[in-house]
Design a protein around this motif. Structure first.
Motif: not given
Length: 71
Positions: A49-71
């Protein structure tokens, strides 16, 4: 989420645990672009993400968790 943050500015690293998985947010360069990347269990660049707040948000972490599960 409770974050443990060390460092300052672009050297800041935030760590937490979500659903038993280690989540780390740190500043990095992807090509020529400055980004905040989310790592899950040591797997780099699960999301970025371009912003740290986005990366640390529930949405940002959720996106990362989904990517980790799918790969």
């Amino acid at each position: 989420m409770q974050w443990h943050v060390t460092g300052q500015d672009q050297f800041r690293v935030a760590q937490t645990r979500v659903q038993g998985r280690a989540v780390v947010v740190r500043f990095s360069y992807l090509g020529a672009h400055e980004m905040w990347v989310v790592e899950i269990d040591g797997r780099p660049n699960c999301a970025h993400f371009r912003a740290r707040a986005d990366a640390m948000s529930k949405f940002g972490v959720g996106v990362a968790l989904e990517h980790a599960r799918s790969s």
